[in-house]
Design a protein around this motif. Structure first.
Motif, PDB file in Angstrom:
ATOM      1  N   GLU A 153       0.827  -1.205   0.000  1.00 28.33           N
ATOM      2  CA  GLU A 153       0.000   0.000   0.000  1.00 28.33           C
ATOM      3  C   GLU A 153       0.863   1.258   0.000  1.00 28.33           C
ATOM      4  OE1 GLU A 153      -2.869   2.026   3.278  1.00 28.33           O
ATOM      5  OE2 GLU A 153      -3.382  -0.040   2.729  1.00 28.33           O
ATOM      6  N   ARG A 154       1.930   1.257   0.803  1.00 26.44           N
ATOM      7  CA  ARG A 154       2.825   2.422   0.852  1.00 26.44           C
ATOM      8  C   ARG A 154       3.552   2.608  -0.466  1.00 26.44           C
ATOM      9  NH1 ARG A 154       4.455   3.913   6.380  1.00 26.44           N
ATOM     10  NH2 ARG A 154       3.259   2.660   7.852  1.00 26.44           N
ATOM     11  N   LEU A 155       3.962   1.492  -1.087  1.00 25.54           N
ATOM     12  CA  LEU A 155       4.739   1.590  -2.331  1.00 25.54           C
ATOM     13  C   LEU A 155       3.901   2.127  -3.488  1.00 25.54           C
ATOM     14  CD1 LEU A 155       6.967  -1.620  -2.332  1.00 25.54           C
ATOM     15  CD2 LEU A 155       7.708   0.762  -2.185  1.00 25.54           C
ATOM     16  N   GLU A 156       2.572   1.884  -3.458  1.00 24.61           N
ATOM     17  CA  GLU A 156       1.732   2.378  -4.549  1.00 24.61           C
ATOM     18  C   GLU A 156       1.842   3.890  -4.682  1.00 24.61           C
ATOM     19  OE1 GLU A 156      -2.166   0.989  -3.766  1.00 24.61           O
ATOM     20  OE2 GLU A 156      -1.783  -1.055  -4.478  1.00 24.61           O
ATOM     21  N   GLY A 157       1.715   4.585  -3.549  1.00 21.54           N
ATOM     22  CA  GLY A 157       1.853   6.038  -3.603  1.00 21.54           C
ATOM     23  C   GLY A 157       3.288   6.481  -3.808  1.00 21.54           C
ATOM     24  N   ALA A 158       4.249   5.734  -3.207  1.00 25.01           N
ATOM     25  CA  ALA A 158       5.656   6.127  -3.302  1.00 25.01           C
ATOM     26  C   ALA A 158       6.170   6.013  -4.733  1.00 25.01           C
ATOM     27  CB  ALA A 158       6.495   5.258  -2.376  1.00 25.01           C
ATOM     28  N   VAL A 159       5.796   4.952  -5.466  1.00 23.58           N
ATOM     29  CA  VAL A 159       6.241   4.789  -6.857  1.00 23.58           C
ATOM     30  C   VAL A 159       5.684   5.906  -7.718  1.00 23.58           C
ATOM     31  CG1 VAL A 159       6.021   3.313  -8.894  1.00 23.58           C
ATOM     32  CG2 VAL A 159       6.561   2.293  -6.685  1.00 23.58           C
ATOM     33  N   ARG A 180       4.791   8.904  -6.772  1.00 20.24           N
ATOM     34  CA  ARG A 180       5.467  10.168  -6.436  1.00 20.24           C
ATOM     35  C   ARG A 180       6.876  10.205  -7.017  1.00 20.24           C
ATOM     36  NH1 ARG A 180       2.775   9.213  -1.536  1.00 20.24           N
ATOM     37  NH2 ARG A 180       4.626   8.165  -0.675  1.00 20.24           N
ATOM     38  N   ALA A 181       7.567   9.063  -6.977  1.00 23.48           N
ATOM     39  CA  ALA A 181       8.938   9.033  -7.514  1.00 23.48           C
ATOM     40  C   ALA A 181       8.956   9.343  -8.997  1.00 23.48           C
ATOM     41  CB  ALA A 181       9.559   7.669  -7.248  1.00 23.48           C
ATOM     42  N   VAL A 182       8.001   8.790  -9.739  1.00 22.48           N
ATOM     43  CA  VAL A 182       7.936   9.035 -11.187  1.00 22.48           C
ATOM     44  C   VAL A 182       7.521  10.474 -11.470  1.00 22.48           C
ATOM     45  CG1 VAL A 182       6.762   8.373 -13.318  1.00 22.48           C
ATOM     46  CG2 VAL A 182       7.474   6.611 -11.682  1.00 22.48           C
ATOM     47  N   THR A 183       6.579  11.010 -10.681  1.00 16.73           N
ATOM     48  CA  THR A 183       6.054  12.360 -10.926  1.00 16.73           C
ATOM     49  C   THR A 183       7.059  13.447 -10.557  1.00 16.73           C
ATOM     50  OG1 THR A 183       3.809  11.566 -10.487  1.00 16.73           O
ATOM     51  CG2 THR A 183       4.169  13.936 -10.386  1.00 16.73           C
ATOM     52  N   THR A 184       7.691  13.314  -9.397  1.00 16.18           N
ATOM     53  CA  THR A 184       8.591  14.357  -8.899  1.00 16.18           C
ATOM     54  C   THR A 184      10.036  14.164  -9.351  1.00 16.18           C
ATOM     55  OG1 THR A 184       9.043  13.137  -6.854  1.00 16.18           O
ATOM     56  CG2 THR A 184       7.137  14.625  -6.866  1.00 16.18           C
ATOM     57  N   GLY A 185      10.381  12.958  -9.745  1.00 16.11           N
ATOM     58  CA  GLY A 185      11.766  12.687 -10.129  1.00 16.11           C
ATOM     59  C   GLY A 185      12.663  12.357  -8.958  1.00 16.11           C
ATOM     60  N   VAL A 214      11.959   0.622   2.729  1.00 14.58           N
ATOM     61  CA  VAL A 214      11.542   1.556   1.681  1.00 14.58           C
ATOM     62  C   VAL A 214      12.169   2.910   1.985  1.00 14.58           C
ATOM     63  CG1 VAL A 214       9.591   2.683   0.549  1.00 14.58           C
ATOM     64  CG2 VAL A 214       9.381   0.311   1.339  1.00 14.58           C
ATOM     65  N   CYS A 215      12.997   3.392   1.073  1.00 14.85           N
ATOM     66  CA  CYS A 215      13.708   4.664   1.265  1.00 14.85           C
ATOM     67  C   CYS A 215      13.131   5.698   0.304  1.00 14.85           C
ATOM     68  CB  CYS A 215      15.203   4.491   1.007  1.00 14.85           C
ATOM     69  SG  CYS A 215      15.996   3.252   2.058  1.00 14.85           S
ATOM     70  N   GLU A 216      12.361   6.637   0.844  1.00 14.84           N
ATOM     71  CA  GLU A 216      11.754   7.697   0.035  1.00 14.84           C
ATOM     72  C   GLU A 216      11.963   9.044   0.721  1.00 14.84           C
ATOM     73  OE1 GLU A 216       7.402   9.082  -1.778  1.00 14.84           O
ATOM     74  OE2 GLU A 216       7.522   7.720  -0.070  1.00 14.84           O
ATOM     75  N   PRO A 217      12.741   9.941   0.119  1.00 13.91           N
ATOM     76  CA  PRO A 217      13.527   9.723  -1.105  1.00 13.91           C
ATOM     77  C   PRO A 217      14.766   8.880  -0.811  1.00 13.91           C
ATOM     78  CG  PRO A 217      13.965  11.881  -0.215  1.00 13.91           C
ATOM     79  CD  PRO A 217      12.895  11.291   0.661  1.00 13.91           C
ATOM     80  N   GLY A 219       6.742   3.029 -14.971  1.00 17.08           N
ATOM     81  CA  GLY A 219       6.124   1.762 -15.322  1.00 17.08           C
ATOM     82  C   GLY A 219       6.195   0.733 -14.217  1.00 17.08           C
ATOM     83  N   ASP A 220       6.949   1.035 -13.161  1.00 14.05           N
ATOM     84  CA  ASP A 220       7.047   0.093 -12.046  1.00 14.05           C
ATOM     85  C   ASP A 220       5.727   0.039 -11.266  1.00 14.05           C
ATOM     86  OD1 ASP A 220       9.357  -1.422 -11.823  1.00 14.05           O
ATOM     87  OD2 ASP A 220      10.545   0.253 -11.063  1.00 14.05           O
ATOM     88  N   THR A 221       5.467  -1.115 -10.696  1.00 18.85           N
ATOM     89  CA  THR A 221       4.388  -1.300  -9.731  1.00 18.85           C
ATOM     90  C   THR A 221       5.027  -1.789  -8.427  1.00 18.85           C
ATOM     91  OG1 THR A 221       4.035  -3.618 -10.323  1.00 18.85           O
ATOM     92  CG2 THR A 221       2.788  -1.939 -11.578  1.00 18.85           C
ATOM     93  N   PRO A 222       4.304  -1.749  -7.330  1.00 21.24           N
ATOM     94  CA  PRO A 222       4.885  -2.282  -6.086  1.00 21.24           C
ATOM     95  C   PRO A 222       5.384  -3.716  -6.237  1.00 21.24           C
ATOM     96  CG  PRO A 222       2.916  -1.037  -5.579  1.00 21.24           C
ATOM     97  CD  PRO A 222       2.993  -1.109  -7.069  1.00 21.24           C
ATOM     98  N   ASP A 223       4.622  -4.551  -6.934  1.00 19.90           N
ATOM     99  CA  ASP A 223       5.034  -5.947  -7.090  1.00 19.90           C
ATOM    100  C   ASP A 223       6.284  -6.071  -7.939  1.00 19.90           C
ATOM    101  OD1 ASP A 223       2.975  -6.876  -5.529  1.00 19.90           O
ATOM    102  OD2 ASP A 223       1.615  -7.255  -7.218  1.00 19.90           O
TER     103      ASP A 223
END
Length: 471
Positions: free
Chosen positions: A321-327, A329-334, A391-394, A435-439
């Motif tokens: 669940e956490r990775l869904e939003g984190a991925v 955000r990573a793609v959107t913000t860089g 999970v390291c964000e950022p 294109g990444d997903t949590p899985d």
């Protein structure tokens, strides 16, 4: 043993037929006190204090019976009557405390809802008794308030009855001793109901009711089920609002307005009116606690659904669940997002040599070390078995340094209860891409971890978008 005690009690009860009433009551009281003292000594319940308190309460009644025999306070009046009344009142008070202690024994963590329900029942019973005493044709109102006994008896009797009923709602609804105590309280309540109406306390009805109450207390102390009543209840045994409790609360709430409908006069009407106000306050308090209890239960269920029971770390569902939003955000913000997949080396050997208990302790300590060796905003989770994830964000400037710190932390010896253990950890790193997903991100980090393990364990492998590199 309880059958022997009942046999002795039957002989004592027979004394009521052949001996003067007050002499017979002294003998019956002595038998009851003996039973309440001997029962806990022979049966050895886990906690004896509530039963000792019951013995003390019955001792107060026995002392009052002996005092009545020696001084005849109802004829003399004055200080003799005051002492007799105080002994009886203290007996009621102590028995109420004894039942409350049984509740605390059964529910060491407390029973705030049961305490509110007990007050509701107490208010209802006391209202009915006092209102009956004030009614036309009942006891003399002047005598009622001139003697402390007539005022306090309904209140204390109601409190004892409510406390005894609370014992049933601690998961003891199938316990014989619990029902015997409730029966004793109900029988005493019946006797006092006649008492507050102003009738002679030596009528056959009151004598039989008091006798039954005495016998039931003695048998409860001698019955083997009293041992079960003296241990903490299992969580599965206790429910917040069982059907029986709802019935008792419903009857209590019905009793108060029923007394108001009779409206015998202004003085008596004030009693149920005040009681009705108290019941409203108690019901609102009960509803508030029930809502809080439900909210807490729902929050606990949500927490358990998203966290590992052993380590307290977020579980696979929570990490996904956490990775869904984190991925996203990573793609959107860089801002880069890195996932570290950790698998312990040598964990199975600890389980095999020291046992699963030691293995569980080891997993809990590994989780603690991982939490202490990541950044404040990094998330550590347990996926399954001996697999962990960070999970390291950022992402840190050099994720390899963070991974190396975790590797060193886990490699230090663990001091377990059954012996020391030395293990290692293999770590795979994966960076999120478009294109990444949590899985898919977890799968790539998992593949990198297996490369590190196959390369010799205790290593770190980094997975780029297309390849895996060893460190």
């Amino acid at each position: 043993m309880w059958r022997i005690g009942v046999g002795l009690g039957t002989a004592s009860v027979g004394a009521l037929v052949w001996l003067p009433l007050r002499v017979a009551w002294v003998l019956v009281g002595a038998w009851v006190v003996t039973a309440t003292v001997v029962g806990p000594l022979v049966l050895r319940p886990r906690t004896r204090q509530p039963w000792h308190t019951i013995a003390l309460g019955m001792g107060c009644f026995a002392a009052a019976n002996l005092w009545d025999l020696l001084l005849d306070p109802y004829e003399r009046g004055g200080i003799a009557l005051v002492v007799s009344s105080v002994l009886y009142l203290v007996g009621y008070l102590v028995l109420g405390v004894a039942c409350t202690r049984l509740v605390r024994t059964r529910l060491p963590a407390g029973d705030p809802e049961g305490r509110i329900d007990g007050w509701l029942v107490t208010v209802a019973i006391a209202t009915v008794l006092v209102d009956a005493a004030l009614a036309p044709g009942g006891g003399d109102g002047t005598v009622l308030f001139a003697h402390l006994t007539y005022v306090a008896v309904p209140l204390l009797t109601a409190a004892v009855m409510a406390s005894a009923i609370r014992v049933l709602f601690t998961g003891a609804h199938r316990n014989v001793a619990a029902w015997l105590l409730v029966g004793a309280a109900a029988s005493g309540l019946a006797a006092n109901a006649v008492y507050v109406l102003g009738h002679d306390t030596s009528t056959p009805l009151t004598t039989a009711a008091w006798l039954l109450a005495y016998v039931l207390v003695a048998v409860a102390s001698l019955h083997p089920s009293m041992r079960e009543l003296s241990r903490p209840a299992e969580p599965s045994e206790v429910t917040s609002l069982p059907f029986g409790r709802l019935v008792v609360i419903g009857l209590a709430l019905t009793a108060v307005p029923a007394t108001m409908l009779r409206a015998p006069g202004p003085a008596a009407t004030r009693v149920p009116a005040i009681a009705a106000l108290l019941c409203v306050v108690l019901v609102l308090w009960r509803m508030t606690r029930l809502l809080r209890e439900r909210e807490s239960a729902a929050a606990l269920l949500r927490h358990r659904a998203l966290h590992d029971a052993l380590t307290g770390l977020p579980n696979r569902a929570s990490i996904t669940e956490r990775l869904e939003g984190a991925v996203e955000r990573a793609v959107t913000t860089g801002n880069p997002l890195v996932v570290l997949f950790l698998d312990l080396d040598g964990f199975k050997a600890v389980n095999d040599t020291l046992g699963h208990g030691a293995g569980d302790q080891l997993l809990a300590e590994v989780a603690d070390r991982l939490r202490r060796n990541v950044r404040v905003h990094d998330v550590v989770g347990r996926l399954a078995g001996d697999e962990f994830v960070v999970v390291c964000e950022p992402a840190p400037a050099d994720a390899s340094d963070l991974a190396q710190g975790l590797l060193d932390a886990v490699a230090a010896p663990f001091e377990l209860e059954l012996g020391d253990a030395i293990i290692g950890v293999s770590i795979g790193l994966a960076t999120a891409h478009a294109g990444d997903t949590p899985d898919s991100l977890l799968r790539r980090a998992d593949e990198a971890m297996y490369r590190a393990k196959h390369a010799g364990k205790g290593r770190i492998a980094i997975c780029t978008h297309t390849a895996v590199a060893g460190v």
